[in-house]
Design a protein around this motif. Structure first.
Motif, mmCIF file in Angstrom:
data_model
loop_
_atom_site.group_PDB
_atom_site.id
_atom_site.type_symbol
_atom_site.label_atom_id
_atom_site.label_comp_id
_atom_site.label_asym_id
_atom_site.label_seq_id
_atom_site.Cartn_x
_atom_site.Cartn_y
_atom_site.Cartn_z
ATOM 1 N N VAL A 236 0.836 -1.207 0.000
ATOM 2 C CA VAL A 236 0.000 0.000 0.000
ATOM 3 C C VAL A 236 0.867 1.251 0.000
ATOM 4 C CG1 VAL A 236 -1.691 1.334 1.317
ATOM 5 C CG2 VAL A 236 -1.953 -1.146 1.108
ATOM 6 N N LEU A 237 1.860 1.288 0.875
ATOM 7 C CA LEU A 237 2.690 2.484 0.983
ATOM 8 C C LEU A 237 3.580 2.675 -0.230
ATOM 9 C CD1 LEU A 237 3.743 2.360 4.754
ATOM 10 C CD2 LEU A 237 1.858 3.600 3.688
ATOM 11 N N ARG A 239 2.719 2.220 -3.371
ATOM 12 C CA ARG A 239 1.948 2.608 -4.554
ATOM 13 C C ARG A 239 1.262 3.941 -4.286
ATOM 14 N NH1 ARG A 239 4.310 -2.314 -4.420
ATOM 15 N NH2 ARG A 239 4.163 -3.324 -6.452
ATOM 16 N N ARG A 240 1.610 4.928 -5.093
ATOM 17 C CA ARG A 240 1.098 6.277 -4.840
ATOM 18 C C ARG A 240 -0.418 6.314 -4.815
ATOM 19 N NH1 ARG A 240 3.163 11.063 -8.597
ATOM 20 N NH2 ARG A 240 5.016 10.766 -7.316
ATOM 21 N N ARG A 243 -1.627 4.713 -1.608
ATOM 22 C CA ARG A 243 -1.214 5.469 -0.423
ATOM 23 C C ARG A 243 -2.025 6.747 -0.264
ATOM 24 N NH1 ARG A 243 3.751 5.974 -1.776
ATOM 25 N NH2 ARG A 243 3.757 8.130 -2.502
ATOM 26 N N ARG A 354 -8.914 0.251 -5.787
ATOM 27 C CA ARG A 354 -8.035 -0.592 -4.965
ATOM 28 C C ARG A 354 -8.112 -2.051 -5.391
ATOM 29 N NH1 ARG A 354 -10.111 2.336 0.455
ATOM 30 N NH2 ARG A 354 -8.654 4.092 0.476
ATOM 31 N N SER A 370 -6.877 -0.632 4.649
ATOM 32 C CA SER A 370 -7.766 0.497 4.383
ATOM 33 C C SER A 370 -8.861 0.586 5.442
ATOM 34 C CB SER A 370 -8.379 0.374 2.980
ATOM 35 O OG SER A 370 -9.194 -0.774 2.888
ATOM 36 N N CYS A 373 -7.384 1.918 8.840
ATOM 37 C CA CYS A 373 -7.120 3.356 8.858
ATOM 38 C C CYS A 373 -8.410 4.169 8.865
ATOM 39 C CB CYS A 373 -6.262 3.740 7.658
ATOM 40 S SG CYS A 373 -4.578 3.100 7.723
#
Length: 430
Positions: A236-237, A239-240, A243, A354, A370, A373
């Motif tokens: 996840v982090l 991939r812009r 993220r 996603r 996801s 968060c």
């Protein structure tokens, strides 16, 4: 782009998402009906025997605690075993728990027993709500993910948020046992309906949605749980698109809970509405969300996904601001209706994006990150909403929250480039 529908099935036509999806939708509808009843019923049972605000707040905290404790490990589990089996067992556990509670909690309802029931239901929900969306890219052609997510969202809104609470109230007016048993039977029905869907291979096998970065087939079972969690977070982090949309979803979770926690005060104190009027405001928001679940997939057929999601989130923030400025119930209802439409204009395209950008063997972990968060931000948002309302005013809490959401959406999502086509993929890496 190649279809990822299960082997042996034809790609769904424009008006038909296929038989596997219909089984999933029917099962999800039944479980959402069960959610709508139990989420309303359990607080009523707590209030009936323990009329203490702290006790009621504790029930919500206990029910949501599994998301904070288990979301990331559950994501690893979802990527390593049959996702259909996870959802089926989760619904079976919820059915057994509620039917057992209907027999045991007929007389006294001790608070620890109600908390234990809420915790068990929360664990099962964490499993089911992570596994079910991760199944979707295997069941429908990826070109139709927005439509599939829209139909699932509509079922959730209608059955969970709109129909469930009044039905729970009516059933609780009979007996608590009847209400608990009804919820249990709905979860049992959800499990039975899922039997119509063929078992799916584990996340790393069978029909894959992608491959690893070096071109080798992905293997979901490599490493321990911590390794699996790190792999999901790292994906996840790294991939812009993932993220930044995750950051925007976290911001939306903060704003949603900050405003929703204060909506009852805006309704009663600022707008001077009765309890029935507050219910009508909630209904207006639900009606907008249902309309949005129909409109968003159609808009995604004509507008690139990233601009659609970005401007929907900006418009949602403006709708919250308009709600804070409204001084007439009709204007407030219109703002809530508009917000419901734009909320779906954000949720459905981003969920589909996603799913589309995530390899099959990582679907569960990306979903768990996801959810952790976005939903983990909600208790913080509710606290901030209360502080804003106390320090400024209740309407000001909506104005500030909406402005922050609109500005944040523009800033966070500005670096994302427009898709080359309405269903085109963004680059995997920066």
């Amino acid at each position: 782009m190649a279809s990822t529908a299960p082997s042996g099935t034809r790609p769904a036509r424009r008006g038909n998402l296929g038989r596997p999806f219909r089984w999933l939708w029917a099962s999800t509808a039944a479980s959402n009906a069960g959610d709508g009843i139990t989420r309303t019923l359990l607080p009523l049972l707590v209030v009936a025997g323990h009329p203490d605000p702290v006790a009621v707040a504790g029930l919500t905290a206990v029910n949501m605690l599994p998301w904070l404790l288990f979301a990331l490990p559950v994501g690893v589990l979802v990527d390593r075993v049959d996702r259909r089996g996870i959802v089926l067992v989760s619904n079976g556990v919820r059915a057994a728990a509620l039917l057992g509670a209907a027999l045991v909690l007929t007389g006294d309802r001790p608070l620890p027993a109600l908390y234990a029931l809420a915790f068990v239901l929360g664990i099962a929900e964490t499993l089911a709500d992570t596994a079910a969306p991760a199944m979707l890219p295997r069941l429908v052609d990826r070109r139709h993910l927005e439509r599939a997510n829209g139909r699932l969202s509509a079922a959730q809104i209608v059955l969970n948020e709109t129909a469930g609470p009044p039905v729970a109230g009516l059933l609780a007016g009979l007996t608590a046992a009847v209400a608990l048993a009804t919820g249990g039977l709905l979860y049992a029905l959800a499990a039975l309906l899922l039997l119509g869907l063929a078992p799916l291979a584990r996340g790393g096998g069978g029909d894959r949605a992608g491959t690893s970065d070096d071109g080798a087939p992905p293997r979901a079972g490599d490493g321990g749980v911590l390794h699996g969690i790190r792999e999901g977070i790292g994906f996840v982090l790294g991939r812009r698109a993932l993220r930044l949309t995750l950051a925007a979803s976290t911001l939306y979770g903060l704003v949603f809970s900050a405003t929703f926690s204060m909506l009852v005060l805006l309704s009663t104190r600022t707008l001077g509405l009765s309890e029935a009027g507050y219910g009508l405001l909630l209904a207006a928001g639900s009606a907008g969300a249902v309309a949005g679940s129909w409109l968003a997939p159609r808009a995604a057929d004509r507008v690139p996904v990233v601009p659609l999601a970005r401007w929907s989130l900006v418009a949602s923030g403006l709708a919250y601001t308009a709600l804070g400025l409204a001084r007439h119930p009709v204007l407030a209802a219109l703002a809530l209706t508009a917000n419901g439409v734009f909320m779906m204009g954000w949720n459905i395209p981003v969920m589909s994006l996603r799913q589309r950008l995530t390899p099959e063997h990582l679907q569960g972990r990306v979903m768990s990150v996801s959810r952790l968060c976005a939903w983990g931000a909600m208790p913080v948002g509710a606290t901030l909403g209360g502080l804003l309302a106390k320090g400024l005013s209740v309407p000001a809490a909506f104005v500030v929250s909406g402005t922050v959401l609109a500005a944040g959406a523009l800033l966070l999502l500005a670096p994302l480039r427009t898709d080359p086509s309405p269903h085109g993929d963004l680059p995997d890496k920066e």
